[in-house]
Design a protein around this motif. Sequence first.
Motif, short mmCIF file in Angstrom:
data_model
loop_
_atom_site.label_atom_id
_atom_site.label_comp_id
_atom_site.label_asym_id
_atom_site.label_seq_id
_atom_site.Cartn_x
_atom_site.Cartn_y
_atom_site.Cartn_z
N ILE A 141 -0.30 -12.24 5.55
CA ILE A 141 0.40 -13.41 6.09
C ILE A 141 -0.60 -14.24 6.90
CG2 ILE A 141 2.25 -14.11 7.68
CD1 ILE A 141 3.29 -11.09 7.18
N VAL A 142 -0.47 -15.56 6.86
CA VAL A 142 -1.25 -16.42 7.74
C VAL A 142 -0.30 -17.09 8.72
CG1 VAL A 142 -2.68 -18.49 7.90
CG2 VAL A 142 -3.15 -16.79 6.13
N LEU A 191 -6.89 -22.75 5.86
CA LEU A 191 -7.20 -22.55 4.44
C LEU A 191 -8.19 -21.40 4.26
CD1 LEU A 191 -7.39 -26.30 3.42
CD2 LEU A 191 -5.58 -24.67 2.86
N GLN A 192 -9.19 -21.32 5.13
CA GLN A 192 -10.12 -20.19 5.05
C GLN A 192 -9.42 -18.87 5.38
OE1 GLN A 192 -13.83 -20.69 7.15
NE2 GLN A 192 -14.07 -22.81 6.52
N ALA A 193 -8.48 -18.91 6.32
CA ALA A 193 -7.76 -17.68 6.70
C ALA A 193 -6.96 -17.13 5.53
CB ALA A 193 -6.84 -17.96 7.88
N PHE A 194 -6.33 -17.99 4.74
CA PHE A 194 -5.60 -17.51 3.56
C PHE A 194 -6.55 -16.79 2.60
CE2 PHE A 194 -1.90 -20.38 4.37
CZ PHE A 194 -0.89 -19.47 4.09
N ARG A 195 -7.69 -17.39 2.35
CA ARG A 195 -8.64 -16.79 1.41
C ARG A 195 -9.11 -15.42 1.91
NH1 ARG A 195 -13.23 -19.47 -2.25
NH2 ARG A 195 -14.86 -17.89 -2.12
N VAL A 196 -9.46 -15.34 3.18
CA VAL A 196 -9.97 -14.09 3.74
C VAL A 196 -8.87 -13.04 3.79
CG1 VAL A 196 -10.98 -13.01 5.79
CG2 VAL A 196 -11.77 -15.27 5.05
N ALA A 197 -7.70 -13.42 4.28
CA ALA A 197 -6.59 -12.47 4.42
C ALA A 197 -6.22 -11.85 3.08
CB ALA A 197 -5.38 -13.16 5.04
N GLU A 198 -6.12 -12.69 2.04
CA GLU A 198 -5.72 -12.18 0.74
C GLU A 198 -6.84 -11.38 0.07
OE1 GLU A 198 -2.53 -15.84 0.04
OE2 GLU A 198 -4.24 -15.64 -1.33
N VAL A 232 -9.02 -9.35 1.73
CA VAL A 232 -9.18 -8.02 2.36
C VAL A 232 -7.86 -7.31 2.61
CG1 VAL A 232 -11.30 -8.82 3.46
CG2 VAL A 232 -9.16 -8.85 4.77
N GLY A 233 -6.73 -8.00 2.45
CA GLY A 233 -5.44 -7.36 2.64
C GLY A 233 -5.08 -7.13 4.09
N LEU A 234 -5.26 -8.16 4.93
CA LEU A 234 -4.86 -8.11 6.33
C LEU A 234 -4.28 -9.46 6.73
CD1 LEU A 234 -7.79 -6.27 8.16
CD2 LEU A 234 -5.49 -5.38 7.77
N PRO A 235 -3.32 -9.49 7.65
CA PRO A 235 -2.80 -10.78 8.12
C PRO A 235 -3.81 -11.48 9.02
CG PRO A 235 -1.80 -8.98 9.35
CD PRO A 235 -2.63 -8.35 8.28
N ALA A 236 -3.67 -12.80 9.13
CA ALA A 236 -4.62 -13.60 9.91
C ALA A 236 -3.87 -14.60 10.79
CB ALA A 236 -5.59 -14.34 8.99
N MET A 237 -4.41 -14.79 11.97
CA MET A 237 -3.83 -15.69 12.97
C MET A 237 -4.86 -16.77 13.29
SD MET A 237 -2.53 -14.46 16.76
CE MET A 237 -1.76 -13.00 16.06
N VAL A 238 -4.45 -18.03 13.19
CA VAL A 238 -5.31 -19.16 13.56
C VAL A 238 -4.77 -19.75 14.84
CG1 VAL A 238 -6.23 -21.40 12.89
CG2 VAL A 238 -5.93 -19.61 11.16
N PHE A 272 -10.48 -23.52 -4.34
CA PHE A 272 -10.94 -22.65 -3.25
C PHE A 272 -9.97 -21.49 -3.02
CE2 PHE A 272 -10.85 -21.69 1.37
CZ PHE A 272 -12.17 -21.30 1.56
N LEU A 273 -8.68 -21.74 -3.24
CA LEU A 273 -7.64 -20.77 -2.93
C LEU A 273 -6.75 -20.57 -4.16
CD1 LEU A 273 -6.50 -19.09 -0.53
CD2 LEU A 273 -5.04 -21.05 0.00
N PRO A 274 -7.15 -19.70 -5.06
CA PRO A 274 -6.35 -19.49 -6.28
C PRO A 274 -5.01 -18.85 -5.95
CG PRO A 274 -8.12 -17.86 -6.12
CD PRO A 274 -8.35 -18.85 -5.02
N PRO A 275 -4.05 -18.87 -6.87
CA PRO A 275 -2.73 -18.29 -6.61
C PRO A 275 -2.83 -16.83 -6.18
CG PRO A 275 -2.70 -19.58 -8.63
CD PRO A 275 -4.13 -19.50 -8.21
N TYR A 276 -1.96 -16.45 -5.25
CA TYR A 276 -1.94 -15.07 -4.77
C TYR A 276 -1.22 -14.20 -5.80
CZ TYR A 276 -0.92 -11.10 -1.68
OH TYR A 276 -0.82 -9.85 -1.12
N ALA A 277 -1.93 -13.22 -6.32
CA ALA A 277 -1.37 -12.34 -7.35
C ALA A 277 -1.83 -10.91 -7.10
CB ALA A 277 -1.78 -12.81 -8.74
N PRO A 278 -1.25 -10.24 -6.10
CA PRO A 278 -1.71 -8.89 -5.76
C PRO A 278 -1.35 -7.87 -6.84
CG PRO A 278 0.29 -9.42 -4.54
CD PRO A 278 -0.12 -10.67 -5.26
N ALA A 279 -2.25 -6.94 -7.07
CA ALA A 279 -2.00 -5.90 -8.08
C ALA A 279 -0.89 -4.97 -7.61
CB ALA A 279 -3.28 -5.12 -8.35
N GLN A 280 -0.85 -4.70 -6.30
CA GLN A 280 0.18 -3.84 -5.72
C GLN A 280 1.20 -4.71 -4.99
OE1 GLN A 280 0.45 -0.51 -6.20
NE2 GLN A 280 -1.36 -0.65 -7.51
#
Length: 383
Positions: free
Chosen positions: A104-105, A150-157, A159-165, A190-198
Amino acid sequence: MSEPQTLLLDGNHAVSWAARLARPQVVPVYPITPQTPILELITAFHARGEMDAEILTPESEHSVLAACVPASLAGARVFTATASQGLLLMHEVLHYASGARAPIVMANVNRTVASPWAFWPDQTDSLAQRDTGWIQYYSESPQESLDSVLQAFRVAEQVGLPAMVNHDAFYVSHALEAVQVPGQALVDGFLPPYAPAQRLSPEIGSSWGNVVSQDMYYRHRQAIEQAMQQALVAAQEADLEWARLTGRSWGILERYRCEGARLVVVAIGSLCGTAREAVDALRAEGVAVGLLKVRLLRPLPQAALRAALAGVPDVLVLDRNHSPGLGGILNQEIRAALYGMERAPNVHGLLAGVGGVNVPPRRICELVRAAMGRAPASESTWG
């Protein structure tokens, strides 16, 4: 909006634009001063058909984050925003979100915490959450807030951790400046669609929330720590890619006029802009002073901090926060990062700007001169 444009935006509306460009699918929000304009513009985008997301308005901030977690676990990109007491009300769910590895961001507008009741800039609200497992960015300006979301979304997704700006109430949240808003195509690249395997799905047959053994919990915490270390690298890579696309780079730390500095001021958030003015004034007088801006506080970039402050005789840490019984939180973070370092700088900790008290450049110049003429205290002093 396919083409980039320059808009006059305050920090909150810059965050709203970043949220729109990130294409979140679920946005649970609850209004709270001074975050409310973020929610208002997002709902206006949605009403005009310019943002395709499920906007949820639960009855409290606790319920907001409780809605964010399952949406994220189901595979949706999720954004929310809050401030101060709202962030404190979310506290137990902040832990749950990071433990669930839900990227989550959230934008947080740093505001005094009660009581007494006040509405001024103070970073105690987010710094009190530093052990919850959330990546934490601190922004100095509306432009940096937009780019950081925008950078936080990329990083969070990644590594699999939420991010706070985080950005400061009023000094950033309600301050207007010309902001470069990138085009949608650039952000999509820069930020492709979020598609987690799990994810929670009957097709996959996965679940979350079962009771685990001591050993499983222990290994899970190790995995979170590993993800935090990965976030250090991911944050730098995301910033470098953003610089390639837009020409704007913020780094995880910023060194300003630190060459040959006798003393370096360390700060986070909007106080860095004021400190930059003070550094320029002191340099004009021939006083060798620099600024180290800490943009990424969790994970704490300890190696980078050591490298940035190597050879500096004195460091002055300015804290717009207060931990009763400890003093300045950033002061203690910097001290811990530098502990054991050969010829470590003398660290002076000052509680400056607590509760939103104005700290003009002239005052920072006075604090710098005073610090250069005295031995450091082991605890933070009131500036």
